[in-house]
Design an enzyme around this catalytic site. Structure first.
Site, PDB file in Angstrom:
ATOM      1  N   SER A 250       0.833  -1.194   0.000  1.00 36.99           N
ATOM      2  CA  SER A 250       0.000   0.000   0.000  1.00 36.99           C
ATOM      3  C   SER A 250       0.880   1.262   0.000  1.00 36.99           C
ATOM      4  O   SER A 250       1.708   1.427  -0.883  1.00 36.99           O
ATOM      5  CB  SER A 250      -0.958  -0.033   1.199  1.00 36.99           C
ATOM      6  OG  SER A 250      -1.967   0.938   1.072  1.00 36.99           O
ATOM      7  N   ASP A 398      -8.896  -3.752  -6.823  1.00 36.40           N
ATOM      8  CA  ASP A 398      -8.457  -3.031  -5.624  1.00 36.40           C
ATOM      9  C   ASP A 398      -9.454  -1.902  -5.341  1.00 36.40           C
ATOM     10  O   ASP A 398      -9.578  -0.963  -6.134  1.00 36.40           O
ATOM     11  CB  ASP A 398      -7.058  -2.464  -5.857  1.00 36.40           C
ATOM     12  CG  ASP A 398      -6.453  -1.807  -4.624  1.00 36.40           C
ATOM     13  OD1 ASP A 398      -7.204  -1.215  -3.825  1.00 36.40           O
ATOM     14  OD2 ASP A 398      -5.223  -1.879  -4.465  1.00 36.40           O
ATOM     15  N   HIS A 427      -7.431  -5.154  -1.910  1.00 41.55           N
ATOM     16  CA  HIS A 427      -6.286  -4.325  -1.522  1.00 41.55           C
ATOM     17  C   HIS A 427      -5.475  -5.059  -0.456  1.00 41.55           C
ATOM     18  O   HIS A 427      -5.940  -5.253   0.672  1.00 41.55           O
ATOM     19  CB  HIS A 427      -6.775  -2.975  -0.988  1.00 41.55           C
ATOM     20  CG  HIS A 427      -5.664  -2.014  -0.679  1.00 41.55           C
ATOM     21  ND1 HIS A 427      -4.903  -1.422  -1.658  1.00 41.55           N
ATOM     22  CD2 HIS A 427      -5.175  -1.556   0.514  1.00 41.55           C
ATOM     23  CE1 HIS A 427      -4.010  -0.627  -1.095  1.00 41.55           C
ATOM     24  NE2 HIS A 427      -4.149  -0.695   0.215  1.00 41.55           N
TER      25      HIS A 427
END
Length: 455
Positions: A250, A398, A427
């Protein structure tokens, strides 16, 4: 209404439903870099190496996710809300890493402590009394209490840790996280245990995260990658012949990619992997602002974390009302002059990350707005300078950053970068029916095979 392909109305795309997932390789039209193999086995293209040696990430590879979590939203929400307290009970030994402009913390995986504290891997129970006694002896005064199974190392333990010559994998966590996150614990467990424990694994917590504290008015941003740079150089200097690797997830993937692009061939890392990274932060910001589901399910929580982060560290960050920088702020010389009490009161009403960055981050770096900061901090700006093999593992479904990973025209700038794009996974989730992350296993396999086979 659409904004750059972002749905502003509450729509659901059934094309992104399912649990039978596929990986597709995307790379430069001229192919990926040639990797020299050990034992006189010649050379192999990076993409071909991944397909042959890491079949889970191979071009066309298929894997199965939990059928109950049949969208990226469900995958991601379950990862963030389920009870993972009895999953991957990794032990960490914390080190306070001192830099010339402040500190961050490094949480080293200590698999030997599982034996020391008599961990039962089925019940996840351990000798908490002995652990608490050691924690009390090593905890520095004035620092926050740590997450379960994490304590500061004694001087003797730090010395032993620094004498470890195994190759290292550095993990960079996400925006609202640290070493305690379930997905980080999953990655730390799989990577540290593969091949009988061949890797030394460490989570580099960004400043103020994971129950650490800020000691100087210096914050982490997507453009401030100096902590990773200095930490990697320090580790390479201790044992120059050992291999160093890194992975980010991330926002940690954003920082890792920007670091690799900024330092180029000066990095001591041999290979790296970015999981669910935002390569175009402007488009990702638009999704966080305008996509109905993303805005309501994820953006608010991320913003609340940032506000809490700032509030907890106001003792070091706070400046008097009306403070004006003596010199204009720049990325190289930031001035964190917007952290006033009046701005903090306004922050309590914020619902989107860009509001926080507009007020607190962008002006302190010399940008007129959060969007201008995002333009500068997007890893796409630096992709042509990345000098080591890098896997970008992104999912089309995502729900946080969207399906736009790395446009083909940017891949053409650098054969070192291989996009492994899956159609499903959410995600940083990729959760299977057994609750384990497919991505964690595949990533551990990548680092293991690369270390074993590439010169």
């Amino acid at each position: 209404m659409l904004t750059h392909g972002i749905n502003t109305y509450p729509m659901i795309n059934p094309l992104h439903w399912g649990y039978n997932a596929t990986v597709e390789h995307l790379a430069s039209e001229t192919g990926t870099v040639s990797l020299p193999l050990k034992d006189g086995k010649g050379h192999v293209d990076f993409s071909q190496f991944v397909s042959e040696y890491v079949p889970a990430l191979g071009d066309g590879a298929q894997f199965q996710l939990d059928p109950r979590l049949f969208t990226g939203f469900l995958q991601t929400l379950y990862l963030s809300s389920a009870d993972y307290s009895k999953t991957h009970p990794v032990f960490y030994g914390r080190e306070i890493v001192q830099f010339d402009d402040g500190v961050c913390t490094a949480d080293w995986v200590r698999n030997d402590w599982a034996r020391k504290y008599k961990l039962n891997e089925v019940t996840c129970k351990f000798d908490e009394t002995a652990f608490a006694a050691d924690e009390k002896k090593t905890h520095p005064e004035g620092w926050p209490r740590l997450q379960p199974r994490t304590r500061y190392m004694s001087e003797t333990e730090k010395t032993d840790n620094m004498n470890d010559e195994r190759p290292i994998v550095i993990i960079m966590h996400g925006l609202a996280g640290g070493s305690h996150e379930p997905i980080v614990r999953s990655l730390a467990t799989y990577i540290s245990q593969i091949d009988g424990g061949k890797f030394q694994v460490v989570v580099l917590n960004t400043r103020g995260c994971a129950r650490s504290k800020i000691t100087t008015p210096a914050l982490f941003t997507g453009l401030h990658t100096g902590d990773l740079e200095k930490f990697a150089l320090r580790e390479k200097a201790r044992f120059p012949k050992r291999n160093l690797y890194a992975m980010g997830l991330s926002f940690g993937a954003v920082m890792l990619a920007n670091y690799l692009g900024r330092v180029g061939d000066k990095t001591p890392l041999k290979a790296a992997l970015c999981l669910s990274g935002a390569w175009d932060m402007v488009l990702s910001s638009e999704k966080l602002q305008h996509d109905f589901w993303t805005r309501n399910l994820f953006s608010k929580n991320l913003t609340q974390f940032l506000v809490r982060f700032a509030k907890v560290n106001m003792g070091e960050l706070e400046v008097p009302e009306g403070t004006i920088p003596e010199t204009p702020p720049t990325v190289e010389n930031p001035v964190f002059y917007t952290f006033t009490q009046s701005n903090m009161r306004k922050a309590l009403r914020m619902r989107n990350v860009i509001e926080f960055d507009d007020m607190f981050i962008a002006p302190c770096l010399g940008f007129s707005s959060g969007i201008e900061y995002y333009k500068e901090a997007s890893p796409l700006n630096f992709i042509d300078k990345i000098s080591i093999p890098l896997i970008a593992l992104n999912s089309k479904d995502d729900p946080v950053f969207g399906g736009i990973a790395i446009p083909q025209q940017y891949l053409n700038k650098n054969g070192n970068v291989l996009l492994c794009e899956s159609d499903l996974g959410g995600h940083v989730a990729y959760l299977q029916s057994d609750g384990e992350s497919w991505a964690s296993k595949a990533i551990a396999q990548f680092f293991s095979e690369f270390d074993k086979n590439v010169l």
